[in-house]
Design a protein around this motif. Structure first.
Motif, PDB file in Angstrom:
ATOM      1  N   SER A  33       0.711  -1.038   0.074  1.00  0.00           N
ATOM      2  CA  SER A  33      -0.081   0.120  -0.034  1.00  0.00           C
ATOM      3  C   SER A  33       0.853   1.355   0.101  1.00  0.00           C
ATOM      4  O   SER A  33       1.935   1.320   0.620  1.00  0.00           O
ATOM      5  CB  SER A  33      -1.012  -0.049   1.220  1.00  0.00           C
ATOM      6  OG  SER A  33      -1.415   1.164   1.498  1.00  0.00           O
ATOM      7  N   THR A  93      -8.970  -8.158  15.313  1.00  0.00           N
ATOM      8  CA  THR A  93      -9.830  -7.953  14.037  1.00  0.00           C
ATOM      9  C   THR A  93     -10.052  -9.278  13.595  1.00  0.00           C
ATOM     10  O   THR A  93     -10.840  -9.613  12.568  1.00  0.00           O
ATOM     11  CB  THR A  93      -9.195  -6.977  13.207  1.00  0.00           C
ATOM     12  OG1 THR A  93      -8.170  -7.297  12.843  1.00  0.00           O
ATOM     13  CG2 THR A  93      -9.067  -5.653  13.847  1.00  0.00           C
ATOM     14  N   SER A 136      -4.673  -0.459  11.133  1.00  0.00           N
ATOM     15  CA  SER A 136      -6.074  -0.219  10.966  1.00  0.00           C
ATOM     16  C   SER A 136      -6.348   0.187   9.350  1.00  0.00           C
ATOM     17  O   SER A 136      -7.333  -0.412   8.994  1.00  0.00           O
ATOM     18  CB  SER A 136      -6.821   0.436  12.150  1.00  0.00           C
ATOM     19  OG  SER A 136      -6.778   0.149  13.227  1.00  0.00           O
ATOM     20  N   ILE A 137      -5.691   1.063   8.961  1.00  0.00           N
ATOM     21  CA  ILE A 137      -5.825   1.341   7.603  1.00  0.00           C
ATOM     22  C   ILE A 137      -5.446   0.354   6.819  1.00  0.00           C
ATOM     23  O   ILE A 137      -6.303   0.038   5.696  1.00  0.00           O
ATOM     24  CB  ILE A 137      -4.759   2.556   7.485  1.00  0.00           C
ATOM     25  CG1 ILE A 137      -5.365   3.986   8.262  1.00  0.00           C
ATOM     26  CG2 ILE A 137      -4.825   3.006   5.906  1.00  0.00           C
ATOM     27  CD1 ILE A 137      -4.442   5.103   8.349  1.00  0.00           C
ATOM     28  N   ARG A 146      -5.862  -2.987   7.117  1.00  0.00           N
ATOM     29  CA  ARG A 146      -6.630  -3.981   7.306  1.00  0.00           C
ATOM     30  C   ARG A 146      -7.496  -3.787   5.811  1.00  0.00           C
ATOM     31  O   ARG A 146      -7.776  -4.929   5.204  1.00  0.00           O
ATOM     32  CB  ARG A 146      -7.498  -4.011   8.375  1.00  0.00           C
ATOM     33  CG  ARG A 146      -8.508  -4.723   8.688  1.00  0.00           C
ATOM     34  CD  ARG A 146      -8.360  -6.435   8.248  1.00  0.00           C
ATOM     35  NE  ARG A 146      -7.203  -6.878   9.172  1.00  0.00           N
ATOM     36  CZ  ARG A 146      -6.572  -8.122   9.158  1.00  0.00           C
ATOM     37  NH1 ARG A 146      -7.331  -8.917   8.388  1.00  0.00           N
ATOM     38  NH2 ARG A 146      -5.574  -8.332   9.554  1.00  0.00           N
ATOM     39  N   GLN A 147      -7.928  -2.582   5.238  1.00  0.00           N
ATOM     40  CA  GLN A 147      -8.798  -2.554   4.020  1.00  0.00           C
ATOM     41  C   GLN A 147      -7.859  -3.173   3.050  1.00  0.00           C
ATOM     42  O   GLN A 147      -8.430  -3.856   2.154  1.00  0.00           O
ATOM     43  CB  GLN A 147      -8.985  -1.152   3.881  1.00  0.00           C
ATOM     44  CG  GLN A 147      -9.805  -0.252   5.175  1.00  0.00           C
ATOM     45  CD  GLN A 147      -9.922   1.262   4.807  1.00  0.00           C
ATOM     46  OE1 GLN A 147      -9.795   1.612   3.953  1.00  0.00           O
ATOM     47  NE2 GLN A 147      -9.888   1.831   5.919  1.00  0.00           N
ATOM     48  N   SER A 148      -6.606  -2.885   2.947  1.00  0.00           N
ATOM     49  CA  SER A 148      -5.966  -3.419   1.702  1.00  0.00           C
ATOM     50  C   SER A 148      -5.702  -4.795   1.813  1.00  0.00           C
ATOM     51  O   SER A 148      -5.966  -5.544   0.717  1.00  0.00           O
ATOM     52  CB  SER A 148      -4.543  -2.754   1.442  1.00  0.00           C
ATOM     53  OG  SER A 148      -3.785  -2.937   2.550  1.00  0.00           O
ATOM     54  N   GLN A 190      -8.172  -6.829   3.050  1.00  0.00           N
ATOM     55  CA  GLN A 190      -9.395  -7.263   2.718  1.00  0.00           C
ATOM     56  C   GLN A 190      -9.472  -7.250   1.249  1.00  0.00           C
ATOM     57  O   GLN A 190     -10.200  -8.189   0.583  1.00  0.00           O
ATOM     58  CB  GLN A 190     -10.506  -6.455   3.403  1.00  0.00           C
ATOM     59  CG  GLN A 190     -10.502  -7.019   5.013  1.00  0.00           C
ATOM     60  CD  GLN A 190     -11.445  -5.895   5.542  1.00  0.00           C
ATOM     61  OE1 GLN A 190     -11.748  -4.985   5.067  1.00  0.00           O
ATOM     62  NE2 GLN A 190     -11.917  -6.256   6.615  1.00  0.00           N
ATOM     63  N   ALA A 191      -9.095  -6.391   0.381  1.00  0.00           N
ATOM     64  CA  ALA A 191      -9.194  -6.199  -0.830  1.00  0.00           C
ATOM     65  C   ALA A 191      -8.123  -7.067  -1.716  1.00  0.00           C
ATOM     66  O   ALA A 191      -8.749  -7.722  -2.532  1.00  0.00           O
ATOM     67  CB  ALA A 191      -8.731  -4.759  -1.394  1.00  0.00           C
ATOM     68  N   GLN A 211     -10.219 -10.596  -1.284  1.00  0.00           N
ATOM     69  CA  GLN A 211     -11.236 -10.629  -2.277  1.00  0.00           C
ATOM     70  C   GLN A 211     -10.765 -10.969  -3.797  1.00  0.00           C
ATOM     71  O   GLN A 211     -11.247 -11.685  -4.485  1.00  0.00           O
ATOM     72  CB  GLN A 211     -12.101  -9.185  -2.340  1.00  0.00           C
ATOM     73  CG  GLN A 211     -13.153  -9.230  -3.174  1.00  0.00           C
ATOM     74  CD  GLN A 211     -14.341 -10.228  -2.867  1.00  0.00           C
ATOM     75  OE1 GLN A 211     -14.396 -10.691  -1.701  1.00  0.00           O
ATOM     76  NE2 GLN A 211     -15.026 -10.665  -3.976  1.00  0.00           N
TER      77      GLN A 211
END
Length: 385
Positions: free
Chosen positions: A11, A49, A261-262, A264-266, A268-269, A272
């Motif tokens: 990221s 998480t 925490s930020i 964690r979004q990448s 999850q991406a 997916q």
């Protein structure tokens, strides 16, 4: 499709943090053998998480290592001496087996069954335990098979290990790429009912993790051990001899306030994207090519050419069709025949399995590989079953 490496860069926010911490003169010195306390604390919080808000892991249970392979080596050096035994499910992650060989520790193969999705059996495992057994080492999601061990199966192995007073080493390098969370409940305070111990998971469970896959920066070499503070005392001595300390800039970067925490979004991406790519591979794989298990970074596939060892086919795929994948023969010993036959499995069928990685290729490349597999029968002149 041979390497288990991330197919995307880190990221941008992580790269910026790395640039900042690397430029600081303070990041060039040694840190504590067990790692930066700020990262150990932040990551213990981040683990909630994944494993739930009641998860019982603190920074005192965590050691940061120079990669997950270092975590494994340091762990087994604290558990076993030359001549002792550690049980590995087969097919195995070859770095684990090679590390045990290097240390003079005997690898005891726990053969899995293709028709059961390459999931290890606790009843088969128990038959292998003897006074020299020091640990059972599992990888889930598995490398090489991609098999995802259920929370129930993991709990059963933890209970088996505790009943025999041996360790369960659980390598969860690919844990962020499963569909259902948590991957297991060993860290839950309620797990004491299963493990029959007031000390819960710390009595015999050792968790390993790699930052390489989830955070897409394998070159920065960060891994993690979560274990009882009593064991970490021995780990400290071992790591002081092997690594002194893990690299500081990536530790300090990940410990930046709010960064985990930020990121964690990448993560999850990425999970997916992997799920979509697995679906593409499953949809476009030619008839006759059979998926035995799939998950994490990998799919384990049986090719359709009877009597042709996977190692032979993989060489032809690389040389003739430009497809690079790894054969079953890389993930087991050569002398596997009698053990397989005792489990009702054919050595000839066993040797037809191949590991495909969907992590470091694009969606279009997955389709192209499947198209080339379609060409195999005609191009190689071998008849599919």
């Amino acid at each position: 499709m041979s390497q288990g490496v991330p197919g995307t860069p880190p990221s941008k926010v992580l790269l910026q943090a790395l640039s900042h911490t690397s430029a600081s003169p303070g990041s060039s010195g040694y840190c504590h053998v067990l790692g930066e306390s700020t990262l150990r604390s932040a990551f213990a919080e981040e683990m909630k998480t994944v494993y739930g808000p009641d998860m019982d892991v603190t920074q005192d249970d965590i050691a940061i290592t120079a990669g997950c392979n270092m975590a494994f080596v340091a762990t087994v050096m604290c558990l076993a001496d030359p001549g002792d035994e550690i049980i590995l499910p087969v097919p195995w992650y070859f770095n684990h087996q090679m590390s045990l060989n290097l240390l003079g520790i005997k690898t005891v193969p726990l053969y899995t069954r293709a028709n059961e999705g390459f999931l290890p059996s606790t009843s088969d495992c128990e038959k292998l335990i003897n006074p020299r057994t020091k640990a059972i080492a599992l990888v889930t999601p598995n490398n090489p098979t991609g098999a995802v061990y259920s929370p129930d199966l993991i709990s059963k192995f933890a209970e088996l290990a505790q009943n025999h007073k041996i360790a369960l080493v659980l390598d969860e390098t690919y844990r962020d790429f499963v569909d259902t969370m948590p991957p297991h409940t060993l860290f839950s305070p309620f797990q004491t009912e299963v493990l029959k111990s007031s000390s819960s998971w710390r009595s015999n469970v050792i968790h390993l993790f790699s930052f390489s896959k989830s955070y897409c920066f394998p070159g920065h070499r960060l891994g993690l051990i979560a274990a009882s503070p009593d064991l970490l005392k021995h780990v400290t001595t071992t790591l002081d001899c092997l690594q002194i300390c893990a690299p500081r800039p990536p530790q300090l970067s990940l410990a930046s306030p709010g960064l985990l925490s930020i990121l964690r979004q990448s993560i999850q991406a990425s999970a997916q994207s992997l799920k979509i790519r697995h679906n593409i591979f499953r949809t476009h794989l030619p008839p006759g090519w059979t998926i035995g298990s799939q998950g994490g970074y990998f799919a384990f596939v049986k090719h359709p050419f009877v009597g042709i060892p996977a190692i032979t086919l993989c060489q032809r795929l690389a040389e003739d069709l430009g497809v690079l994948v790894l054969p079953m023969q890389f993930f087991c010993d050569d002398s596997i025949g009698p053990d397989l036959e005792s489990l009702g499995q054919s050595k000839m069928d066993w040797e037809r399995w191949i590991r495909f990685s969907v992590a470091n290729v694009s969606d279009d490349m997955v389709k192209q590989v499947c198209e080339r597999l379609h060409e195999c029968e005609q191009h190689l002149g071998w008849k599919a079953e």
